[in-house]
Scaffold this motif. Structure first.
Motif, PDB file in Angstrom:
ATOM      1  N   ALA A   1      -4.189  -0.047  -6.278  1.00 53.76           N
ATOM      2  CA  ALA A   1      -3.921  -0.559  -7.622  1.00 53.76           C
ATOM      3  C   ALA A   1      -4.027   0.562  -8.654  1.00 53.76           C
ATOM      4  N   ALA A   2      -5.125   1.314  -8.606  1.00 57.77           N
ATOM      5  CA  ALA A   2      -5.307   2.389  -9.595  1.00 57.77           C
ATOM      6  C   ALA A   2      -4.224   3.452  -9.470  1.00 57.77           C
ATOM      7  N   LYS A   3      -3.655   3.580  -8.279  1.00 54.87           N
ATOM      8  CA  LYS A   3      -2.607   4.577  -8.074  1.00 54.87           C
ATOM      9  C   LYS A   3      -1.213   4.000  -8.332  1.00 54.87           C
ATOM     10  N   SER A   4      -1.141   2.746  -8.721  1.00 58.25           N
ATOM     11  CA  SER A   4       0.153   2.155  -9.064  1.00 58.25           C
ATOM     12  C   SER A   4       0.273   1.892 -10.557  1.00 58.25           C
ATOM     13  N   ASN A   5      -0.830   2.021 -11.280  1.00 58.82           N
ATOM     14  CA  ASN A   5      -0.765   1.729 -12.718  1.00 58.82           C
ATOM     15  C   ASN A   5      -1.206   2.901 -13.591  1.00 58.82           C
ATOM     16  N   GLY A   6      -1.357   4.056 -12.999  1.00 60.74           N
ATOM     17  CA  GLY A   6      -1.634   5.254 -13.798  1.00 60.74           C
ATOM     18  C   GLY A   6      -3.090   5.455 -14.163  1.00 60.74           C
ATOM     19  N   THR A   7      -3.995   4.583 -13.686  1.00 68.00           N
ATOM     20  CA  THR A   7      -5.393   4.745 -14.102  1.00 68.00           C
ATOM     21  C   THR A   7      -6.207   5.647 -13.172  1.00 68.00           C
ATOM     22  N   ALA A   8      -5.706   5.936 -11.994  1.00 64.90           N
ATOM     23  CA  ALA A   8      -6.455   6.835 -11.097  1.00 64.90           C
ATOM     24  C   ALA A   8      -6.619   8.180 -11.787  1.00 64.90           C
ATOM     25  N   GLN A   9      -7.838   8.718 -11.773  1.00 68.38           N
ATOM     26  CA  GLN A   9      -8.068   9.960 -12.515  1.00 68.38           C
ATOM     27  C   GLN A   9      -8.098  11.176 -11.596  1.00 68.38           C
ATOM     28  N   PHE A  10      -7.271  12.136 -11.921  1.00 67.47           N
ATOM     29  CA  PHE A  10      -7.191  13.389 -11.172  1.00 67.47           C
ATOM     30  C   PHE A  10      -7.791  14.505 -12.021  1.00 67.47           C
ATOM     31  N   THR A  11      -7.991  15.656 -11.418  1.00 70.14           N
ATOM     32  CA  THR A  11      -8.597  16.769 -12.145  1.00 70.14           C
ATOM     33  C   THR A  11      -7.796  17.132 -13.389  1.00 70.14           C
TER      34      THR A  11
ATOM     35  N   CYS B   1       2.284  11.103  -7.579  1.00 64.17           N
ATOM     36  CA  CYS B   1       3.672  10.942  -8.024  1.00 64.17           C
ATOM     37  C   CYS B   1       3.969   9.533  -8.476  1.00 64.17           C
ATOM     38  N   GLN B   2       3.026   8.600  -8.242  1.00 64.73           N
ATOM     39  CA  GLN B   2       3.407   7.188  -8.279  1.00 64.73           C
ATOM     40  C   GLN B   2       3.657   6.642  -9.677  1.00 64.73           C
ATOM     41  N   SER B   3       3.046   7.197 -10.716  1.00 62.47           N
ATOM     42  CA  SER B   3       3.396   6.730 -12.068  1.00 62.47           C
ATOM     43  C   SER B   3       4.887   6.926 -12.288  1.00 62.47           C
ATOM     44  N   GLY B   4       5.360   8.088 -11.908  1.00 62.22           N
ATOM     45  CA  GLY B   4       6.785   8.391 -12.073  1.00 62.22           C
ATOM     46  C   GLY B   4       7.659   7.520 -11.189  1.00 62.22           C
ATOM     47  N   GLN B   5       7.218   7.281  -9.962  1.00 66.33           N
ATOM     48  CA  GLN B   5       7.989   6.432  -9.042  1.00 66.33           C
ATOM     49  C   GLN B   5       8.093   5.022  -9.615  1.00 66.33           C
ATOM     50  N   VAL B   6       6.956   4.501 -10.098  1.00 67.14           N
ATOM     51  CA  VAL B   6       6.942   3.136 -10.640  1.00 67.14           C
ATOM     52  C   VAL B   6       7.873   3.051 -11.842  1.00 67.14           C
TER      53      VAL B   6
ATOM     54  N   ASP C   1       0.845  -1.201   0.000  1.00 61.81           N
ATOM     55  CA  ASP C   1       0.000   0.000   0.000  1.00 61.81           C
ATOM     56  C   ASP C   1       0.880   1.250   0.000  1.00 61.81           C
ATOM     57  N   VAL C   2       1.745   1.332  -0.993  1.00 60.17           N
ATOM     58  CA  VAL C   2       2.674   2.469  -1.077  1.00 60.17           C
ATOM     59  C   VAL C   2       1.955   3.803  -1.293  1.00 60.17           C
TER      60      VAL C   2
ATOM     61  N   CYS D   1       8.101  12.809  -3.730  1.00 58.85           N
ATOM     62  CA  CYS D   1       6.778  12.419  -3.240  1.00 58.85           C
ATOM     63  C   CYS D   1       6.443  13.355  -2.097  1.00 58.85           C
ATOM     64  N   ARG D   2       5.490  14.246  -2.313  1.00 58.37           N
ATOM     65  CA  ARG D   2       5.142  15.189  -1.247  1.00 58.37           C
ATOM     66  C   ARG D   2       4.430  14.498  -0.094  1.00 58.37           C
TER      67      ARG D   2
END
Ligand code: FES
Ligand code: FES
Lengths: 153, 727
Positions: free
Chosen positions: B214-224, A100-105, A93-94, A132-133
């Motif tokens: 998961a969505a925040k580790s693979n780029g699919t989470a949607q932000f403004t 920031c996590q796309s870039g971190q990954v 659960d990082v 990572c803020r």
């Protein structure tokens, strides 16, 4: 200017300015919004993509300088290292805000492609361009070690 | 904002929102008649069973929990869904979370009376509410099953989303009874579980995973910032270089010549450039020639403000808290020690800079962004566009951090978003984007503050304590001012300073509130960002002066502060405390701070590096009442520590004749991975009501590091950031 660029294995044609940074071409012209904007001046790593397999900050790479090099984004990253990293990220659960996590990954995957068993110092060197803020750094470090172990086994 | 004032602020906000207070569980008919019916239908979203505004259960067994608090990293999606799932006896793997729409009736923060997030209140104000919502849904599902099976409801058990009747051997999943449950009467007071039988709350075996990883580790989470739709224009606004300046005139001809720029308009906050895409908008803005009217602008430099504040601090201010007679006792003390602490303006610098999306056709508006005070933002958009609130829909998006930046009492972002939409006219969807430079130079900072402390010592004890605080008021001019800034005292300026956990017979804390043209805002842990530092550094200095151990000396004065003492003992045990050192070049500093009704103690191990202190390891103990999700609590302590270390070591927005000096991460230095200490967290067991963890991890770390530096012989740092103190 119309250009053909190869992104995630597909040739795409885009009509953008010569000086448009790759980041905005990906996000605005191609709708690949997983790559994030955080600073625009190569200081935060949120925009990290692979160019011919090497991690680069897309916010300062003008599209005209890309040439025929191939771009891989978070949407297209694949392979053993990518799977191991993303699984480790979820298991620990990082992410907090996640921005920031796309870039971190991407940076972590690039590191594991280079160095099979990175030391803490290797991690510092490879990851210190990624801000990572939310300061999820403790877990990022642990998850990279986890991923390296998973790739060994 | 702070929880200690929530009862007051709630009353005030309710006054403003008279008639909007509707019970949580509306019967179907009242629901349809209420002005909130539209939002409720949206919330129900075509699910088979939507027993209340928080839960939808589909035929596929999916339990969707609508989260009234914005998720920007502190974990309310997971935490609030856990509360529902616990009482519902849901299968965690079938639980989803999404943001609730903007609707004060259903989704107000019970601590504020308006819909909004802050003051680490999300779990605290939702604990009973969300559990009740879950218990209601469970009772209705059970009633539906009882009816269908022809058995008494009390004989039915529920486990992980499955209803069972042992006598007849019948069982069924939630999804099978969702539709029938929707026809059951809504129970008014369903029983809640005894904590001893909790299955999900407090579970720490890794099985209650966060819902959004998961969505925040693979780029699919949607932000403004990821919003896009046909015809949408991306907008950047040129803001003035000094706060309070206005556009005098501008020449946009070069900007308009940039390919992709569609239009340029003056708006109240500056000059807006509209373009097809972000890059042309940024490029176009660079080509603007603007002359600013700076007659009303703030032109003082930070150094000048600090001198003015220091002079003020030598005079007594308005009393915020006092007992005994500190002034007389100080005068009679064997020894007095005086210290001044200076804190700079700080930017929040959330990873995703401010942004917003808005579609408007002249009659209806639909906004999507990371709104943290939905009720106020919603109203601001309606006001700017000349619409009634019911003509405006506001959808909360995931946001890339906030740390207070998105909780705007002035709704300045929502207003700017509506202004740029209004200036270009209806029918043109807009996405407003702030760049990092806009963010760092855009104000709404943690205020610049000076504390002047005096301590009196006699017979090896601290007998008197005074603290004069000089700061701008965060609440001044905001809707919260009337209730949280009583008698000229802004509670957020002195929280943590006007009462301290130490038994000191003669005590006084007073405040000077200054008038400076720099907009200020709450910044992760608000007043505690500086009061925690001033109090914990100063007590440490006084303990050293009286030859006492930093842990034992604090504990000896904590007779009336059992929970502070509890976390201090816990952290000392965790770190195997044996004194501050230094040992082998590493010293240890201690601090303990109560904030937002949570208690956190930290010990930092620090050495002197080439370019400033190096923080190697931090031990942390936290008491936040019943721990709802221990791993989320640990994550918030880790993150709070990293955020606080970065600010303490490097954070500063200096003003040069009113102009902010740093612009981006190259000049506004933030913590990076190689500077992050190891962190070990102990979550103290407690049966008290749960309290928040988003902010309380931050305040102790700065003073813990500074106290270690003092023991390294680096002096007691008086001015932040600390790297300045060493350099
Ligand atoms: S956006 Fe490219 S490094 Fe920050
Ligand atoms: S998870 Fe929020 S910035 Fe990294």
């Amino acid at each position: 200017m119309a250009l053909a660029i190869k992104v995630n294995g597909t040739i795409q044609s885009v009509d953008v300015d010569n000086d448009a940074p790759l980041l905005w071409v990906l996000r605005d012209a191609l709708g690949l919004a997983g790559t994030k904007f955080g600073c625009g001046v190569a200081q935060c790593g949120a925009c990290t993509v692979f160019v011919d397999g090497k991690p680069m900050r897309s916010c300062t790479l003008p599209i005209s300088a890309l040439g025929t090099r191939e771009v891989t984004t978070i949407e297209g990253v694949s392979g053993r290292e990518a799977e191991a990293v993303q699984q480790a990220w979820i298991a620990r659960d990082v992410p907090q805000c996640g921005y920031c996590q796309s870039g971190q990954v991407m940076s972590a995957v690039a590191l594991l492609k280079q160095v099979k068993k990175p030391s803490d110092r290797d991690i510092d060197l490879a990851m210190n361009g990624n801000v990572c803020r939310c300061a999820t750094y403790v877990r990022i470090r642990a998850a990279i070690h986890d991923a390296a172990r998973a790739l060994e086994g | 904002m702070t929880t200690h004032d929530v009862a007051l602020s709630r009353r005030a906000m309710l006054k403003g929102a008279a008639g909007l207070v509707i019970g949580l569980y509306l019967p179907e008919k009242a629901r349809a008649q209420s002005g909130a019916a539209h939002a409720f239908r949206r919330a129900a979203g075509g699910a088979d069973f939507a027993p209340n505004a928080f839960i939808r259960i589909g035929a596929d067994d999916t339990v969707t929990v609508l989260i009234k608090h914005i998720e920007f990293g502190q974990g309310p999606f997971t935490g609030l869904a856990t509360l529902v799932a616990e009482e519902l006896d849901a299968d965690w793997s079938k639980v989803r979370a999404e943001h609730a729409p903007s609707n004060t009736d259903f989704y107000k923060n019970l601590a504020f009376g308006v819909q909004g997030t802050g003051g680490s209140t999300a779990i605290a104000n939702s604990y009973d509410q969300m559990r009740k919502a879950g218990a209601t849904a469970r009772a209705m599902l059970v009633a539906a099953a009882a009816q269908s099976w022809g058995v008494p409801a009390r004989e039915i058990t529920v486990e992980r989303g499955v209803l069972r009747h042992t006598g007849t051997g019948r069982e069924g999943r939630f999804g099978q009874f969702a539709e029938a449950a929707a026809r059951q009467p809504v129970p008014s007071d369903p029983p809640l579980k005894d904590p001893s039988v909790f299955r999900l709350i407090g579970r720490d075996d890794g099985s209650v995973k966060k819902l959004d990883s998961a969505a925040k580790s693979n780029g699919t989470a949607q932000f403004t910032i990821d919003m896009s739709e046909p015809g949408m224009l991306t907008v950047v606004v040129a803001h003035p270089p000094r706060f309070g300046a206005r556009v005098a005139s501008f020449d946009a001809s070069a900007a308009r010549a940039v390919q992709g720029v569609v239009d340029v308009k003056q708006v109240p906050t500056g000059v807006a450039v509209y373009a097809n895409g972000t890059w042309p908008a940024i490029k176009g803005r660079e080509q603007l020639r603007i002359s600013w009217d700076e007659s009303a602008a703030e032109k003082r430099s930070s150094d000048q403000l600090i001198e003015e504040y220091r002079a003020l601090a030598r005079r007594p201010g308005r009393i915020a808290g006092a007992h005994g007679d500190a002034i007389t006792t100080l005068a009679r003390a064997e020894r007095t020690i005086e210290a001044e602490y200076v804190f700079p303006y700080l930017a929040h610098a959330p990873m995703e800079p401010l942004d917003g999306f808005l579609r408007w056709d002249g009659q209806r508006a639909h906004a999507r962004f990371g709104s943290q005070l939905q009720t106020l933002d919603h109203q601001a958009i309606a006001t700017v566009l000349g619409l009634k609130p019911e003509q405006v829909e506001l959808e909360t998006m995931l946001a890339g951090g906030s740390f207070g930046r998105r909780a705007q009492q002035t709704s300045h972002l929502a207003a700017e978003l509506a202004e740029v939409a209004k200036a270009i006219g209806p029918g043109r969807p807009v996405k407003l984007v702030w760049t990092r430079e806009d963010d760092i130079r855009g104000g709404y900072y943690r205020p610049l503050i000076v504390h002047r402390m005096r301590g009196g010592l006699r017979d090896g004890k601290i007998v008197a304590w005074t603290d004069t605080v000089v700061s701008q008021s965060i609440l001044k001019g905001s809707p919260f001012e009337a209730v949280m800034a009583k008698g000229g005292i802004d509670a957020t300026s002195v929280e943590g300073a006007k009462e301290i956990p130490y038994d000191i017979a003669d005590f006084r804390c007073d405040l000077h509130t200054t008038d400076v043209g720099v907009p200020v805002l709450w910044w992760r842990s608000v007043g505690h960002t500086h009061t925690g530092y001033a109090v914990e550094c100063f007590v440490d200095e006084l303990l050293q002066a009286t030859g006492q151990d930093p842990v034992a000396g604090r504990l000896a004065m904590m007779g009336k502060a059992p929970r502070e003492a509890g976390v201090l003992r816990a952290v000392a045990e965790l770190a195997q405390w044996s004194g501050p050192g230094p040992v082998n070049g590493r010293a240890r500093g201690v601090a303990v701070v109560k904030s937002f009704d949570s208690y956190v103690a930290q010990i930092a191990e620090v050495s002197a590096g080439d370019d400033g202190p190096r923080v190697h390891k931090v031990w942390c103990a936290v008491d936040c009442g019943v721990p709802v999700n221990p791993d989320v609590i640990r994550a918030q302590m880790e993150g709070g520590i990293g955020f606080g270390v970065g600010a303490a070591l490097y954070g500063e927005v200096a003003l040069d004749e009113g102009r902010p000096v740093p612009a981006n991460f190259d000049t506004y230095r933030v913590l990076r991975i190689h500077e992050m200490p190891q962190v070990e967290v102990r979550v103290v067991n407690s049966t008290e009501k749960p309290t928040g963890v988003g902010e309380p991890g931050v305040p102790p770390i700065g003073p813990a590091v500074a106290n270690a530096m003092a023991r390294l012989g680096l002096g007691r740092p008086r001015r932040l950031p600390l790297v300045r103190a060493v350099a």
